[in-house]
Design a protein around this motif. Sequence first.
Motif, mmCIF file in Angstrom:
data_model
loop_
_atom_site.group_PDB
_atom_site.id
_atom_site.type_symbol
_atom_site.label_atom_id
_atom_site.label_comp_id
_atom_site.label_asym_id
_atom_site.label_seq_id
_atom_site.Cartn_x
_atom_site.Cartn_y
_atom_site.Cartn_z
ATOM 1 N N GLU A 42 59.789 27.485 57.821
ATOM 2 C CA GLU A 42 58.586 26.719 58.132
ATOM 3 C C GLU A 42 58.835 25.219 57.956
ATOM 4 O O GLU A 42 58.395 24.410 58.758
ATOM 5 C CB GLU A 42 57.463 27.183 57.222
ATOM 6 C CG GLU A 42 56.127 27.066 57.875
ATOM 7 C CD GLU A 42 55.003 27.353 56.915
ATOM 8 O OE1 GLU A 42 55.281 27.736 55.761
ATOM 9 O OE2 GLU A 42 53.857 27.173 57.319
ATOM 10 N N GLU A 43 59.565 24.890 56.880
ATOM 11 C CA GLU A 43 59.879 23.472 56.671
ATOM 12 C C GLU A 43 60.709 22.938 57.823
ATOM 13 O O GLU A 43 60.509 21.821 58.287
ATOM 14 C CB GLU A 43 60.669 23.292 55.369
ATOM 15 C CG GLU A 43 59.826 23.377 54.140
ATOM 16 C CD GLU A 43 60.559 22.907 52.894
ATOM 17 O OE1 GLU A 43 61.609 22.255 53.023
ATOM 18 O OE2 GLU A 43 60.072 23.186 51.788
ATOM 19 N N HIS B 132 58.703 22.182 60.903
ATOM 20 C CA HIS B 132 57.862 20.979 60.799
ATOM 21 C C HIS B 132 58.671 19.748 60.434
ATOM 22 O O HIS B 132 58.114 18.742 60.013
ATOM 23 C CB HIS B 132 56.776 21.191 59.756
ATOM 24 C CG HIS B 132 55.749 22.167 60.190
ATOM 25 N ND1 HIS B 132 55.829 23.493 59.898
ATOM 26 C CD2 HIS B 132 54.628 22.007 60.917
ATOM 27 C CE1 HIS B 132 54.797 24.130 60.409
ATOM 28 N NE2 HIS B 132 54.057 23.247 61.040
ATOM 29 N N HIS B 133 59.986 19.843 60.558
ATOM 30 C CA HIS B 133 60.827 18.743 60.116
ATOM 31 C C HIS B 133 60.569 17.500 60.962
ATOM 32 O O HIS B 133 60.583 17.558 62.184
ATOM 33 C CB HIS B 133 62.290 19.164 60.246
ATOM 34 C CG HIS B 133 63.243 18.137 59.740
ATOM 35 N ND1 HIS B 133 63.117 17.566 58.512
ATOM 36 C CD2 HIS B 133 64.338 17.575 60.301
ATOM 37 C CE1 HIS B 133 64.086 16.711 58.336
ATOM 38 N NE2 HIS B 133 64.842 16.687 59.404
ATOM 39 N N SER B 134 60.297 16.404 60.293
ATOM 40 C CA SER B 134 60.014 15.159 61.020
ATOM 41 C C SER B 134 60.439 13.989 60.165
ATOM 42 O O SER B 134 60.014 13.865 59.021
ATOM 43 C CB SER B 134 58.519 15.093 61.316
ATOM 44 O OG SER B 134 58.132 13.767 61.519
ATOM 45 N N ILE B 135 61.328 13.165 60.729
ATOM 46 C CA ILE B 135 61.757 12.010 59.922
ATOM 47 C C ILE B 135 61.560 10.714 60.686
ATOM 48 O O ILE B 135 61.373 10.729 61.875
ATOM 49 C CB ILE B 135 63.238 12.107 59.483
ATOM 50 C CG1 ILE B 135 64.128 12.471 60.657
ATOM 51 C CG2 ILE B 135 63.390 13.086 58.359
ATOM 52 C CD1 ILE B 135 65.602 12.453 60.344
ATOM 53 N N GLY C 278 65.837 22.525 53.470
ATOM 54 C CA GLY C 278 64.811 23.083 54.333
ATOM 55 C C GLY C 278 65.004 22.761 55.802
ATOM 56 O O GLY C 278 64.755 23.588 56.669
ATOM 57 N N TRP C 279 65.496 21.565 56.082
ATOM 58 C CA TRP C 279 65.526 21.072 57.463
ATOM 59 C C TRP C 279 66.397 21.920 58.374
ATOM 60 O O TRP C 279 66.150 22.026 59.563
ATOM 61 C CB TRP C 279 66.038 19.628 57.484
ATOM 62 C CG TRP C 279 67.475 19.506 57.074
ATOM 63 C CD1 TRP C 279 67.957 19.550 55.801
ATOM 64 C CD2 TRP C 279 68.611 19.365 57.917
ATOM 65 N NE1 TRP C 279 69.309 19.435 55.809
ATOM 66 C CE2 TRP C 279 69.749 19.316 57.090
ATOM 67 C CE3 TRP C 279 68.785 19.252 59.301
ATOM 68 C CZ2 TRP C 279 71.035 19.175 57.592
ATOM 69 C CZ3 TRP C 279 70.071 19.120 59.790
ATOM 70 C CH2 TRP C 279 71.175 19.085 58.954
ATOM 71 N N ASP D 72 52.360 20.679 65.360
ATOM 72 C CA ASP D 72 51.861 21.648 64.396
ATOM 73 C C ASP D 72 51.658 23.041 64.981
ATOM 74 O O ASP D 72 51.940 24.039 64.351
ATOM 75 C CB ASP D 72 50.532 21.157 63.825
ATOM 76 C CG ASP D 72 50.765 20.135 62.742
ATOM 77 O OD1 ASP D 72 49.827 19.462 62.358
ATOM 78 O OD2 ASP D 72 51.925 20.031 62.297
ATOM 79 N N MET E 246 54.131 16.958 63.680
ATOM 80 C CA MET E 246 53.159 16.690 64.716
ATOM 81 C C MET E 246 52.987 17.887 65.620
ATOM 82 O O MET E 246 51.927 18.212 66.076
ATOM 83 C CB MET E 246 53.612 15.499 65.568
ATOM 84 C CG MET E 246 53.119 14.232 64.981
ATOM 85 S SD MET E 246 54.450 13.332 64.188
ATOM 86 C CE MET E 246 54.724 14.226 62.690
#
Lengths: 181, 448, 497
Positions: free
Chosen positions: B441-442, B445-448, B109-110, B3, B1
Amino acid sequence: MADSKLIEKHKYMVGIYDHEEKIIKAVKEVQKQGVKVHEVYSPHPIHHIDTYIGHPRTRIPIAAFLFGATGMLLAIWMISYMLAVDWPMIIGGKNFLPIPTMVPVTFEATVLISALGMVTTFFIANNMGPGKKEAMFDRRTTDNRYALIVDLDKNVAKSSEEIKVVLESLGAEANPKIIER
Amino acid sequence: MADHIQYNLEERYEFTPKLRKQLLMVIGIGLLLLVAGAVFLALDTGGGHHGGGEHHGGGHHEGGGGGEEHGYNWMTRIWANFWLNGIFFTEIAVMGVLFLAIQYLAKAGWSASFLRIPTAFGNFLPFTGGVLLIVFLFANHDLFHWTHSSLYDKAGEEYDSIIANKAPFFFWPFESGSFPVFWLARFVLYFVLWYWLYTLIKKQHLAEDNIENRLNVKHYDKATVYSAIFIVIFAVTSSTSAWDWVMSIDTHWFSTMFGWYMFASGWVSGLAVITLAVIYLKEQGYLKMVNENHLHDLGKFMFAFSIFWTYIWFSQFLLIYYANMAEETIYFYERLYGYDGIYSPMLVLNLIINFVFPFLFLMTRDAKRKAIFLKVAAWGILIGHYLDFFVMIMPGTVKENGGFFLVEIGTLLMFIGGFVLVFANTLSKYGLIPKNHPMLEESLHHSI
Amino acid sequence: MQVTSHVREPLVTNGKTMHDITQDICRQVEAKPTLAWLVAFAISVATLLIGSVALASTWWYGIGVWGLNKTIGWAWDITNFVWWVGIGHAGTLISAILLLFRQKWRTSINRAAEAMTIFAVLCAGSFILMHMGRPWLAHWALPLPNTYGSLWVNFNSPLVWDVFAISTYLTVSVVFWYVGLIPDLATIRDRAKITLEENPLLPTDTAEERKAKKAKRRPISAFMYGLLSFGWEGGAKVWARYEYVALILAGLSTPLVLSVHTIVSFDFATSVIPGWHTTIFPPYFVAGAIFSGFAMVLTLMLITRVVFKLEDYITIEHIEVMNKVIILTGSIVGIAYITEFFVAWYSGVEYESYAFINRAFGPYWWAYAAMMTCNVISPQLFWFRTIRRSLVWTFVLSIVVNIGMWFERFVIIVTSLHRDYLPSSWAMFYPTIYDVGDYVFSFGLFFTLFFLFAKFLPVINMAEVKTVLNSTDEKAKKDAEQRIREEQKQTETETVG
């Protein structure tokens, strides 16, 4: 008619989108323009979309925890009753009720009752079950389409024509159909 | 989000003189407490009289876990504390390296945005290695029953055929009961291998910061290869080091699970320290890109591996309890009922803090996403696993003279201060964010 | 927005769209069975029937027909049981543990792996029933009051724990699998119902028209899959709950799957038999179970992807990742072997030392050698990238691993038993035709069930593949590279300016 209130029908407008990102944008944008989204139907789960629509957070985890606790207590009661109360026996020189050997069965019972209870709750909460009839707004939403549903009777501030324009401007298929149910 | 939020990828951790001073003070206070405790102990047991070879009748137990033959003196407790903390902090430091290696191998990635934190752990290895080596060289007779040469003398009355059978594991190729070459060679090998592979991985990891083209994954690939080598070596050495350093304290006793058990304990502790470090850095205004989603994952890790530790602990306990063979049961018997039961509250507390507490406390989603909850949980887990190592090491070394007082607190403070000092110093040497890491980058943008 | 790193290889290739996924997976459910399927199914049923003869004899004459003797009271039966249970670990591992670790590659294989799990556990259960000798008294294993009083089952016995563990595991696996199936069943249902809606039978139809329409209509599918899909609609609220249910089921299944093989290992390790009583058994059995399960998944998926043309969903990347899991678990098992051997010596317990020397150099040395070669050495070949990515090598090694894992259980069970504490009781085990036949039965059962599954249910979880499609297809990788190039160009112009 006496029960007309119970079977009162609503009119729903069905905006069909063809990409995940389009529908996420559409939901956010539609709500921003003052139109309440009734529901979104999709072929796969969309992350966080329930919060964009404004659905309350699910309480399924609480059910799982309570069922698990029940299973644990049931197992402890069962083993204690059978091994120590009803027919006590000394086995392998251990106590009547050796706590370490209670652990495996107690664990399994906890998991079993928790899983079964939670899934049953899930089915009941969603009104699902063997042979239950589905009420699809568009059957393509289990294939490759996303449906954004607006309850026209709950969005009286805007005319259906205006809502239609909003949906189309966000990339919906032309002429969204209206379904009454 | 989030972003389009721009983060400062160039940020560096500044090791302030103020923090340095505070840490030195912590170490100083630790030292003071240690000295005070030592004086206390020395007065209590009669002025530091060395009683090597003297036989103590009192405190004799079922004869399994280690030698009662050699007298206890107050220095033993201090050595044992250094050994305990040395092992505990070695585990934490090496788990930082393991965490880094796993992230590379699993293509995670996180975690990319805070990878520099576990990367800074490994630098503490030379320090603990040095401390442990010194402790061993000076105090091996106090800590390790098997170092007494009289055990291997067939004619002597202290001859112990079981331990004599194990002698090659310690003394090969030398004669039994002489200089433990094999043991020491392994000791050196563990630290050299771990530290060397750590520097190799770290070098590639840091070199990434200077690449011209971010599509170039040369360093990422190389770090992955070194990580694989590290994991293979660590898979073997984590078990063998546990046998060497801890299991051999209770020389008669054996458990095939022991290596994995100690690993599980160290791994949770490592995760807790990573979590704490991330949270404290965030509180100081660093690591803006690490949000509640990353914390949530760290919380999940602590939760899951607390349960894993319990699983390993319970499996080992159940099998020994169930079969009830004297040579195995002595280990738990000593800890539960031996030495006037001084260790049994710790054993029970250990299970409560390390299983019941994190299990109930970290179960909900909200708890794993709030820094304050995680802080409490991580500190709890660290205390719990310190206790776990305490219960592993102390009964076999100081026996009925164990306890938790000034010496214990003092040594612990010194190690905490030292660890944070080395950690903060290492962290300030390079950028805090691996800005060219291909997974960054991952992570952002990490979102769980 | 899901962001993917450019170092990740695509998991869905050839530019498949969501509709392609639906088409490719539903195809074999909706079409008539192919010749290949019919042949394979016929062979499986034939195997099942041949095995059934052996099974019937076992039950008719009693388990005396097996090659067991007084010393070796467990051999092929429990070996096969543990082997099948072990294989039955991969499905839950893939669907639960990899879900918790957010491994996107699991989406293409979890369905088939879970189905395989269920069938493998059923096969394992069949050995329990066989081993009971009098299967009609199987309910005695449950905590029911005994007919002659209220004597209950012995909760101190690992065999009773097994009853609970395996039945719980089977139940939860079926539930997990079925919950995951529901959205896909709804997809098949809707495709069938669309054929009904698009081709309504009207009284005005001519005979020709009616015939053409009937050829297109699929009323049986619409009814059956409608029944099975529980009225699934796919609303956001339901999906949100569904995701939570999946997550919690995964959280429950993860310790569950560990507990199952742990308890199986307790069957041995709680005893005081040298070679059985060792504390490392629980995690080492679990690692071995995952190892063999992954090998079986690989064997089946390599066949399935070719037969059903699913190469774009089960890519070389998937196979490589699974091979990495094989190296990992194989090496853990290897370390456990060495640990056991070392501690047998280190312990100074002469029985223990003897048991291990006897394993490696005694009359069953060949079984030990087979186990070591297949389980520890052969997976190390996967360190080579070319072997990891080779279909032929993977297929061969996946079978080799399962042979090795069968030998592992055989070695543990038979070599520990055949040397009793009393040397006069020392014996050897020779399987009879019934031992072999009952094993054949389990293969027949397994493959019959698997082929039925592959024909009538979607072998790939369509909904989950669609979930990750946007972040795992080739476009995601290209976009990631493009983004980096643009950013770098931007910084360059900034520094120049």
